[in-house]
Write a protein that holds these residues in place. Structure first.
Motif, PDB file in Angstrom:
ATOM      1  N   LEU A 324       0.808  -1.231   0.000  1.00  0.00           N
ATOM      2  CA  LEU A 324       0.000   0.000   0.000  1.00  0.00           C
ATOM      3  C   LEU A 324       0.837   1.275   0.000  1.00  0.00           C
ATOM      4  O   LEU A 324       0.274   2.373  -0.081  1.00  0.00           O
ATOM      5  N   ARG A 325       2.138   1.135   0.076  1.00  0.00           N
ATOM      6  CA  ARG A 325       2.973   2.330   0.091  1.00  0.00           C
ATOM      7  C   ARG A 325       2.892   3.051  -1.261  1.00  0.00           C
ATOM      8  O   ARG A 325       2.943   2.426  -2.310  1.00  0.00           O
ATOM      9  N   GLY A 326       2.757   4.374  -1.203  1.00  0.00           N
ATOM     10  CA  GLY A 326       2.710   5.163  -2.445  1.00  0.00           C
ATOM     11  C   GLY A 326       4.031   5.093  -3.186  1.00  0.00           C
ATOM     12  O   GLY A 326       5.040   4.626  -2.641  1.00  0.00           O
ATOM     13  N   HIS A 327       4.040   5.527  -4.433  1.00  0.00           N
ATOM     14  CA  HIS A 327       5.267   5.506  -5.229  1.00  0.00           C
ATOM     15  C   HIS A 327       6.355   6.322  -4.531  1.00  0.00           C
ATOM     16  O   HIS A 327       6.074   7.354  -3.932  1.00  0.00           O
ATOM     17  N   ARG A 328       7.590   5.853  -4.633  1.00  0.00           N
ATOM     18  CA  ARG A 328       8.689   6.485  -3.900  1.00  0.00           C
ATOM     19  C   ARG A 328       8.831   7.971  -4.220  1.00  0.00           C
ATOM     20  O   ARG A 328       9.315   8.751  -3.396  1.00  0.00           O
ATOM     21  N   SER A 329       8.369   8.391  -5.402  1.00  0.00           N
ATOM     22  CA  SER A 329       8.548   9.799  -5.781  1.00  0.00           C
ATOM     23  C   SER A 329       7.515  10.720  -5.124  1.00  0.00           C
ATOM     24  O   SER A 329       7.721  11.925  -5.083  1.00  0.00           O
ATOM     25  N   VAL A 330       6.407  10.169  -4.651  1.00  0.00           N
ATOM     26  CA  VAL A 330       5.349  11.029  -4.095  1.00  0.00           C
ATOM     27  C   VAL A 330       4.953  10.695  -2.665  1.00  0.00           C
ATOM     28  O   VAL A 330       4.314  11.506  -1.990  1.00  0.00           O
ATOM     29  N   GLY A 331       5.295   9.510  -2.189  1.00  0.00           N
ATOM     30  CA  GLY A 331       4.926   9.121  -0.831  1.00  0.00           C
ATOM     31  C   GLY A 331       3.435   8.862  -0.705  1.00  0.00           C
ATOM     32  O   GLY A 331       2.753   8.593  -1.686  1.00  0.00           O
ATOM     33  N   GLY A 332       2.925   8.952   0.531  1.00  0.00           N
ATOM     34  CA  GLY A 332       1.510   8.703   0.771  1.00  0.00           C
ATOM     35  C   GLY A 332       1.149   7.236   0.586  1.00  0.00           C
ATOM     36  O   GLY A 332       2.012   6.354   0.605  1.00  0.00           O
ATOM     37  N   ILE A 333      -0.146   7.012   0.412  1.00  0.00           N
ATOM     38  CA  ILE A 333      -0.660   5.648   0.282  1.00  0.00           C
ATOM     39  C   ILE A 333      -1.271   5.501  -1.106  1.00  0.00           C
ATOM     40  O   ILE A 333      -1.901   6.427  -1.615  1.00  0.00           O
ATOM     41  N   ARG A 334      -1.067   4.325  -1.699  1.00  0.00           N
ATOM     42  CA  ARG A 334      -1.706   4.040  -2.988  1.00  0.00           C
ATOM     43  C   ARG A 334      -2.265   2.629  -2.955  1.00  0.00           C
ATOM     44  O   ARG A 334      -1.528   1.672  -2.716  1.00  0.00           O
ATOM     45  N   ALA A 335      -3.560   2.527  -3.210  1.00  0.00           N
ATOM     46  CA  ALA A 335      -4.202   1.215  -3.324  1.00  0.00           C
ATOM     47  C   ALA A 335      -4.504   0.980  -4.798  1.00  0.00           C
ATOM     48  O   ALA A 335      -5.369   1.635  -5.369  1.00  0.00           O
ATOM     49  N   SER A 336      -3.755   0.074  -5.416  1.00  0.00           N
ATOM     50  CA  SER A 336      -4.017  -0.250  -6.825  1.00  0.00           C
ATOM     51  C   SER A 336      -4.986  -1.418  -6.861  1.00  0.00           C
ATOM     52  O   SER A 336      -4.715  -2.483  -6.287  1.00  0.00           O
ATOM     53  N   ILE A 337      -6.111  -1.195  -7.496  1.00  0.00           N
ATOM     54  CA  ILE A 337      -7.205  -2.182  -7.459  1.00  0.00           C
ATOM     55  C   ILE A 337      -7.674  -2.458  -8.888  1.00  0.00           C
ATOM     56  O   ILE A 337      -8.768  -2.098  -9.279  1.00  0.00           O
ATOM     57  N   TYR A 338      -6.799  -3.125  -9.628  1.00  0.00           N
ATOM     58  CA  TYR A 338      -7.068  -3.431 -11.033  1.00  0.00           C
ATOM     59  C   TYR A 338      -8.183  -4.470 -11.165  1.00  0.00           C
ATOM     60  O   TYR A 338      -8.699  -4.987 -10.171  1.00  0.00           O
ATOM     61  N   ASN A 339      -8.487  -4.797 -12.422  1.00  0.00           N
ATOM     62  CA  ASN A 339      -9.560  -5.764 -12.729  1.00  0.00           C
ATOM     63  C   ASN A 339      -9.560  -6.981 -11.798  1.00  0.00           C
ATOM     64  O   ASN A 339     -10.598  -7.399 -11.320  1.00  0.00           O
ATOM     65  N   ALA A 340      -8.375  -7.556 -11.598  1.00  0.00           N
ATOM     66  CA  ALA A 340      -8.298  -8.837 -10.885  1.00  0.00           C
ATOM     67  C   ALA A 340      -8.355  -8.668  -9.371  1.00  0.00           C
ATOM     68  O   ALA A 340      -8.401  -9.659  -8.641  1.00  0.00           O
ATOM     69  N   PHE A 341      -8.357  -7.408  -8.902  1.00  0.00           N
ATOM     70  CA  PHE A 341      -8.341  -7.224  -7.449  1.00  0.00           C
ATOM     71  C   PHE A 341      -9.733  -7.525  -6.883  1.00  0.00           C
ATOM     72  O   PHE A 341     -10.723  -6.945  -7.307  1.00  0.00           O
ATOM     73  N   PRO A 342      -9.821  -8.430  -5.903  1.00  0.00           N
ATOM     74  CA  PRO A 342     -11.137  -8.875  -5.438  1.00  0.00           C
ATOM     75  C   PRO A 342     -11.866  -7.847  -4.549  1.00  0.00           C
ATOM     76  O   PRO A 342     -11.237  -7.130  -3.775  1.00  0.00           O
ATOM     77  N   ASP A 343     -13.200  -7.834  -4.664  1.00  0.00           N
ATOM     78  CA  ASP A 343     -14.050  -6.976  -3.808  1.00  0.00           C
ATOM     79  C   ASP A 343     -13.696  -7.143  -2.334  1.00  0.00           C
ATOM     80  O   ASP A 343     -13.657  -6.176  -1.583  1.00  0.00           O
ATOM     81  N   LYS A 344     -13.475  -8.389  -1.959  1.00  0.00           N
ATOM     82  CA  LYS A 344     -13.257  -8.691  -0.549  1.00  0.00           C
ATOM     83  C   LYS A 344     -12.037  -7.938  -0.003  1.00  0.00           C
ATOM     84  O   LYS A 344     -12.043  -7.488   1.144  1.00  0.00           O
ATOM     85  N   GLY A 345     -11.008  -7.796  -0.819  1.00  0.00           N
ATOM     86  CA  GLY A 345      -9.808  -7.082  -0.391  1.00  0.00           C
ATOM     87  C   GLY A 345     -10.084  -5.606  -0.185  1.00  0.00           C
ATOM     88  O   GLY A 345      -9.516  -4.975   0.721  1.00  0.00           O
ATOM     89  N   VAL A 346     -10.961  -5.044  -1.036  1.00  0.00           N
ATOM     90  CA  VAL A 346     -11.312  -3.629  -0.890  1.00  0.00           C
ATOM     91  C   VAL A 346     -12.114  -3.447   0.403  1.00  0.00           C
ATOM     92  O   VAL A 346     -11.873  -2.521   1.182  1.00  0.00           O
ATOM     93  N   GLU A 347     -13.051  -4.363   0.647  1.00  0.00           N
ATOM     94  CA  GLU A 347     -13.848  -4.283   1.885  1.00  0.00           C
ATOM     95  C   GLU A 347     -12.950  -4.384   3.112  1.00  0.00           C
ATOM     96  O   GLU A 347     -13.113  -3.639   4.082  1.00  0.00           O
ATOM     97  N   GLN A 348     -11.977  -5.281   3.032  1.00  0.00           N
ATOM     98  CA  GLN A 348     -11.055  -5.444   4.170  1.00  0.00           C
ATOM     99  C   GLN A 348     -10.207  -4.183   4.374  1.00  0.00           C
ATOM    100  O   GLN A 348      -9.957  -3.784   5.515  1.00  0.00           O
ATOM    101  N   LEU A 349      -9.803  -3.553   3.277  1.00  0.00           N
ATOM    102  CA  LEU A 349      -9.026  -2.306   3.392  1.00  0.00           C
ATOM    103  C   LEU A 349      -9.870  -1.204   4.041  1.00  0.00           C
ATOM    104  O   LEU A 349      -9.391  -0.493   4.931  1.00  0.00           O
ATOM    105  N   VAL A 350     -11.124  -1.095   3.608  1.00  0.00           N
ATOM    106  CA  VAL A 350     -11.990  -0.044   4.146  1.00  0.00           C
ATOM    107  C   VAL A 350     -12.206  -0.260   5.655  1.00  0.00           C
ATOM    108  O   VAL A 350     -12.135   0.690   6.441  1.00  0.00           O
ATOM    109  N   SER A 351     -12.426  -1.492   6.069  1.00  0.00           N
ATOM    110  CA  SER A 351     -12.579  -1.769   7.508  1.00  0.00           C
ATOM    111  C   SER A 351     -11.304  -1.401   8.254  1.00  0.00           C
ATOM    112  O   SER A 351     -11.350  -0.807   9.340  1.00  0.00           O
ATOM    113  N   PHE A 352     -10.178  -1.777   7.659  1.00  0.00           N
ATOM    114  CA  PHE A 352      -8.897  -1.464   8.290  1.00  0.00           C
ATOM    115  C   PHE A 352      -8.715   0.047   8.419  1.00  0.00           C
ATOM    116  O   PHE A 352      -8.271   0.550   9.461  1.00  0.00           O
TER     117      PHE A 352
END
Ligand code: PLP
Length: 361
Positions: A324-352
């Motif tokens: 979840l670490r953002g790109h080294r040039s900008v910092g922050g957080i980045r969640a990449s959620i492409y086609n294959a990324f499952p709904d369940k992982g997004v739900e788990q991230l939101v709860s977290f």
């Protein structure tokens, strides 16, 4: 099987599990062939069939018009930054580039080494937090093409609609949102994508090019860098990246099985909204992109301070939420959620995220 984590990496990125399992099953012995796809000649019927099937599935999935060709090339999306001007800028000609993020800027700089390239618009001064508006663009009506970057992987912005290039051919880098929603290919002269984000594994780049543009390739270009040569040899002028094309073919079949581009578009919008809704309802998380230009693929946001961001990434890792670490040039957080990324992982991230805000906000 070992537990898999939720992989938010920007690329190489998560693949559909059925694709991994099928590749695993066929890796030792491709059904009926007695050898692995890793070991086969690129001139064998099996490999030629794999390449032709991948191509015809892409045609079906994205309704590619007949006057477009599909090429499977190497060198990543980055080599296209040079190949495009080498092949498409006419002698004494020039092209326009729109700079909306990191890769767009690299594409602009690389193309300038080859030909005269004009800057048609840039949002760099605003920290690439948005996409330029049509009325901000300076487009030359006599340019050989206009290049834009459909999704800005590092900054998390995405074009909701293509820029209007009029009668000038539009060239799009779709590396990080390829086949993530319906696309009207007829609006483009050329589109390209490195496979390792939404289409498969590193090593193969998909190029879809309108046939009249192939004719622009000059005969004195190095063969490997010529669209005309690559097209004439059906992407097998030299040994093509067979395994990458095989995986890409499986990913395309998976998208078709899931319901196609309409369904991908719906899912990707829903998944990204879950995270953006939380960001909008929170004083703790701050999105990088302006609301209208938010990417459905790469969700970028900040916490109050880099120490909290560090802690966020570390604790997320302990909860099976990886990369979840953002790109080294900008910092922050980045969640990449492409086609294959499952709904369940997004739900788990939101709860977290909710829990992390509650205990650290
Ligand atoms: C990752 C990326 C690239 C670079 O891709 P390579 O295949 O590593 O060369 C170019 N453009 C965009 C939009 C990207 O996300």
């Amino acid at each position: 099987m070992a537990e898999r984590v939720f992989n938010f990496a920007a690329g190489p990125a998560v693949l559909p599990e059925p694709v991994l399992l099928e590749a695993q099953e066929n890796l030792f012995e491709f059904p009926g062939i007695g050898m692995s796809v890793l070991e086969m000649s690129h001139r064998s019927k099996t490999v030629i069939d794999i390449m032709e099937e991948a191509e015809s599935d892409i045609r079906t999935l994205a309704s590619i018009p007949d006057n477009y060709s599909i090429l499977f090339l190497q060198g990543g999306a980055s080599l296209q930054f040079s190949m495009i001007p080498m092949n498409l800028v006419s002698p004494e000609g020039h092209a326009d580039h729109i700079v909306s993020g990191h890769f767009a800027k690299v594409a602009f700089e690389e193309a300038q080494k080859i030909a005269r390239i004009d800057l048609a618009g840039s949002t760099e001064l605003q920290g690439f937090d948005r996409i330029p508006r049509q009325q901000e663009l300076t487009l030359n009506p006599d340019a050989d093409y206009v290049h834009f970057t459909a999704n800005n992987t590092i900054f998390g912005t995405e074009w909701a609609e293509e820029p209007d290039s009029g009668s000038v051919p539009l060239v799009g880098d779709i590396s990080s949102n390829a086949l993530s929603k319906p696309i009207d290919v007829s609006k483009y002269g050329l589109i390209y994508a490195g496979a390792q984000k939404n289409l498969g594994v590193a090593g193969v780049t998909m190029v879809i090019i309108r046939d009249d543009l192939i004719e622009r390739s000059k005969d004195n270009l190095p063969a490997m860098l010529s669209y005309k040569v690559q097209h004439k040899s059906a992407s097998a002028y030299n040994t093509p990246p067979v395994f990458g094309i095989y995986i890409l073919g499986l990913v395309i079949k998976w998208i078709i099985d899931q319901g196609g581009l309409q369904e991908m578009g719906r899912r990707n919008l829903d998944k990204s909204r879950l995270i953006y809704d939380l960001i909008d309802s929170s004083e703790f998380y701050r999105g990088h992109a302006v609301t209208e230009d938010r990417s459905r693929m790469n969700v970028t946001f900040r916490l109050p301070g880099s120490e909290l961001e560090q802690k966020f990434v570390e604790q997320a890792n302990l909860n099976e939420l990886s990369e979840l670490r953002g790109h080294r040039s900008v910092g922050g957080i980045r969640a990449s959620i492409y086609n294959a990324f499952p709904d369940k992982g997004v739900e788990q991230l939101v709860s977290f995220m909710k829990e992390f805000e509650r205990t650290n906000g």
